[in-house]
Motif scaffolding. Structure first.
Motif, short mmCIF file in Angstrom:
data_model
loop_
_atom_site.label_atom_id
_atom_site.label_comp_id
_atom_site.label_asym_id
_atom_site.label_seq_id
_atom_site.Cartn_x
_atom_site.Cartn_y
_atom_site.Cartn_z
N GLY A 197 0.84 -1.19 0.00
CA GLY A 197 0.00 0.00 0.00
C GLY A 197 0.88 1.24 0.00
N PRO A 198 0.46 2.31 0.71
CA PRO A 198 1.29 3.51 0.78
C PRO A 198 2.64 3.20 1.45
CG PRO A 198 -0.94 3.96 1.52
CD PRO A 198 -0.83 2.48 1.38
N PRO A 199 3.71 3.93 1.10
CA PRO A 199 3.72 5.06 0.16
C PRO A 199 3.88 4.64 -1.31
CG PRO A 199 5.89 4.81 1.13
CD PRO A 199 5.01 3.77 1.80
N GLU A 200 4.20 3.35 -1.57
CA GLU A 200 4.37 2.93 -2.97
C GLU A 200 3.05 2.90 -3.73
OE1 GLU A 200 5.61 1.38 -0.39
OE2 GLU A 200 7.78 1.28 -0.63
N ALA A 204 -3.22 0.46 -5.27
CA ALA A 204 -4.01 1.44 -6.00
C ALA A 204 -3.69 1.40 -7.50
CB ALA A 204 -3.76 2.85 -5.45
N LYS A 205 -2.44 1.25 -7.83
CA LYS A 205 -2.05 1.19 -9.25
C LYS A 205 -2.62 -0.05 -9.92
CE LYS A 205 2.17 3.83 -8.37
NZ LYS A 205 3.64 3.78 -8.17
N LEU A 206 -2.63 -1.17 -9.20
CA LEU A 206 -3.20 -2.39 -9.76
C LEU A 206 -4.71 -2.28 -9.92
CD1 LEU A 206 -1.12 -5.07 -7.82
CD2 LEU A 206 -1.05 -4.63 -10.28
N PHE A 207 -5.38 -1.65 -8.97
CA PHE A 207 -6.82 -1.47 -9.09
C PHE A 207 -7.15 -0.62 -10.31
CE2 PHE A 207 -8.75 -2.31 -4.61
CZ PHE A 207 -8.21 -3.57 -4.63
N ARG A 208 -6.31 0.38 -10.60
CA ARG A 208 -6.56 1.26 -11.73
C ARG A 208 -6.29 0.58 -13.07
NH1 ARG A 208 -3.54 5.27 -8.45
NH2 ARG A 208 -5.04 6.70 -7.49
N THR A 209 -5.30 -0.31 -13.11
CA THR A 209 -4.89 -0.90 -14.39
C THR A 209 -5.47 -2.29 -14.60
OG1 THR A 209 -2.84 -1.68 -13.31
CG2 THR A 209 -2.74 0.43 -14.47
N VAL A 210 -5.24 -3.18 -13.68
CA VAL A 210 -5.76 -4.55 -13.80
C VAL A 210 -7.25 -4.60 -13.47
CG1 VAL A 210 -5.57 -6.90 -12.85
CG2 VAL A 210 -3.50 -5.57 -13.33
N GLY A 211 -7.67 -3.79 -12.49
CA GLY A 211 -9.07 -3.76 -12.09
C GLY A 211 -9.30 -4.44 -10.75
N SER A 212 -10.03 -3.79 -9.87
CA SER A 212 -10.27 -4.36 -8.54
C SER A 212 -11.05 -5.66 -8.61
CB SER A 212 -11.02 -3.35 -7.67
OG SER A 212 -12.31 -3.09 -8.19
N LEU A 233 -6.67 -1.62 2.12
CA LEU A 233 -7.95 -1.16 1.58
C LEU A 233 -8.36 0.18 2.19
CD1 LEU A 233 -10.09 -4.44 1.47
CD2 LEU A 233 -9.04 -3.26 -0.45
N ASP A 234 -8.14 0.32 3.49
CA ASP A 234 -8.52 1.56 4.16
C ASP A 234 -7.69 2.75 3.69
OD1 ASP A 234 -10.42 0.20 5.61
OD2 ASP A 234 -9.18 -0.01 7.41
N LEU A 235 -6.48 2.49 3.21
CA LEU A 235 -5.57 3.56 2.80
C LEU A 235 -5.61 3.84 1.30
CD1 LEU A 235 -2.51 2.63 5.06
CD2 LEU A 235 -4.04 4.60 5.34
N LEU A 236 -6.55 3.24 0.59
CA LEU A 236 -6.69 3.53 -0.83
C LEU A 236 -7.08 5.00 -1.04
CD1 LEU A 236 -8.63 0.38 -2.10
CD2 LEU A 236 -6.33 1.07 -2.83
N PRO A 237 -6.69 5.59 -2.15
CA PRO A 237 -7.14 6.96 -2.46
C PRO A 237 -8.66 7.05 -2.50
CG PRO A 237 -5.40 6.27 -3.96
CD PRO A 237 -5.79 5.05 -3.18
N ASP A 238 -9.17 8.23 -2.29
CA ASP A 238 -10.62 8.42 -2.18
C ASP A 238 -11.38 7.87 -3.37
OD1 ASP A 238 -10.29 9.62 0.25
OD2 ASP A 238 -10.40 11.67 -0.50
N GLU A 239 -10.84 8.03 -4.59
CA GLU A 239 -11.58 7.59 -5.78
C GLU A 239 -11.65 6.08 -5.90
OE1 GLU A 239 -7.30 8.10 -7.32
OE2 GLU A 239 -8.64 9.04 -5.84
N LEU A 240 -10.87 5.37 -5.08
CA LEU A 240 -10.89 3.90 -5.12
C LEU A 240 -11.52 3.28 -3.89
CD1 LEU A 240 -7.30 3.24 -6.57
CD2 LEU A 240 -9.47 3.08 -7.79
#
Length: 253
Positions: A197-200, A204-212, A233-240
């Motif tokens: 998760g954060p800070p890397e 979130a990057k996988l959810f955006r590209t591969v799909g949650s 999961l709790d630390l995902l960006p707001d849009e995710l």
């Protein structure tokens, strides 16, 4: 939420405190999880996992249906087809295989045959990339990580195959996912017990590209902290925050 990557039993290379089914039930309650698909950890290292499967069925029986058995079956061992049928009769949602520990190369026809048989029985095949980080492994633990080619080969075995790959890093997931056709990608789900998760922000990057929807919830208990995937999961960006995970109960829907 179901934990698809939980284990019980001792680990041959270091001490694990209380890797027992009754403890796992309390852990699930604490983490507000509805159940778990449970494998038998030492069976990965048995030459013949049959005795370990018997222990698994016995240990989980008092906790059914919260804990569902995921037995270990070797496709290079006699009577594996009968063991697949036994798993089906035990209401197992999946079986576990460990190609790296059993020295089965990617493309092994026996692995593909068993994956197809499990698919026909509407059971997934659970693959484990690693148990521990390379830096902390015991010198006697000589099996390497699962190879991405092994996952791709099984995903291409046939339309009935369903795979759940656990303990994979972001790099492993991307190498496999983008090496498959769109149809083959739909046959593979991933847990994120080893995704940062954060800070890397790898998750979130996988959810955006591969799909949650290609991911399921898995903790890798008792080898890893159960709080890790929940925190990620709790630390995902707001849009995710509202991203939906796959439902393992609908693998064959």
């Amino acid at each position: 939420m179901i934990d698809v990557n939980a284990l019980v039993g001792p680990y041959p290379f270091r001490f694990l405190p209380h890797p027992d089914a009754d403890v796992l039930v309390r852990v699930l309650e604490r983490e507000q999880l509805s159940g778990a698909w449970v494998g038998h950890l030492p069976s990965a290292f048995y030459r013949d996992p049959a005795a370990g499967n018997a222990q698994l069925y016995t240990a989980l029986a008092p906790h059914s249906p919260t804990l569902k058995p995921v037995p270990t079956i070797r496709p290079d061992w006699p009577d594996w087809k009968r063991n697949v049928q036994t798993a089906k009769e035990a209401d197992a949602p999946a079986v576990r295989v460990y190609p790296a520990q059993w020295q089965l190369a990617p493309g092994d026809a026996r692995l593909a045959e068993m994956a197809l048989a499990c698919g026909d029985a509407r059971m997934a095949v659970v693959l484990t990339v690693r148990f521990e980080d390379l830096r902390q492994r015991h010198p006697l633990d000589v099996a390497g990580d699962l190879q991405p080619a092994a996952v791709r080969s099984l995903a291409r075995a046939g339309a009935s195959v369903r795979l759940i790959v656990t303990a994979a890093s972001r790099e492993f997931i991307e190498e496999v996912h983008w090496g498959l056709t769109p149809e083959e990608q739909q046959r593979v789900l991933w847990d994120f017990s080893w995704v940062w998760g954060p800070p890397e922000d790898h998750l979130a990057k996988l959810f955006r590209t591969v799909g949650s929807e290609r991911f399921v919830y898995g903790t890798h208990w008792p080898l890893r902290l159960t709080q890790n995937p929940r925190a990620n999961l709790d630390l995902l960006p707001d849009e995710l925050r509202d991203a939906k995970l796959a439902d393992p109960a609908r693998l064959f829907a």
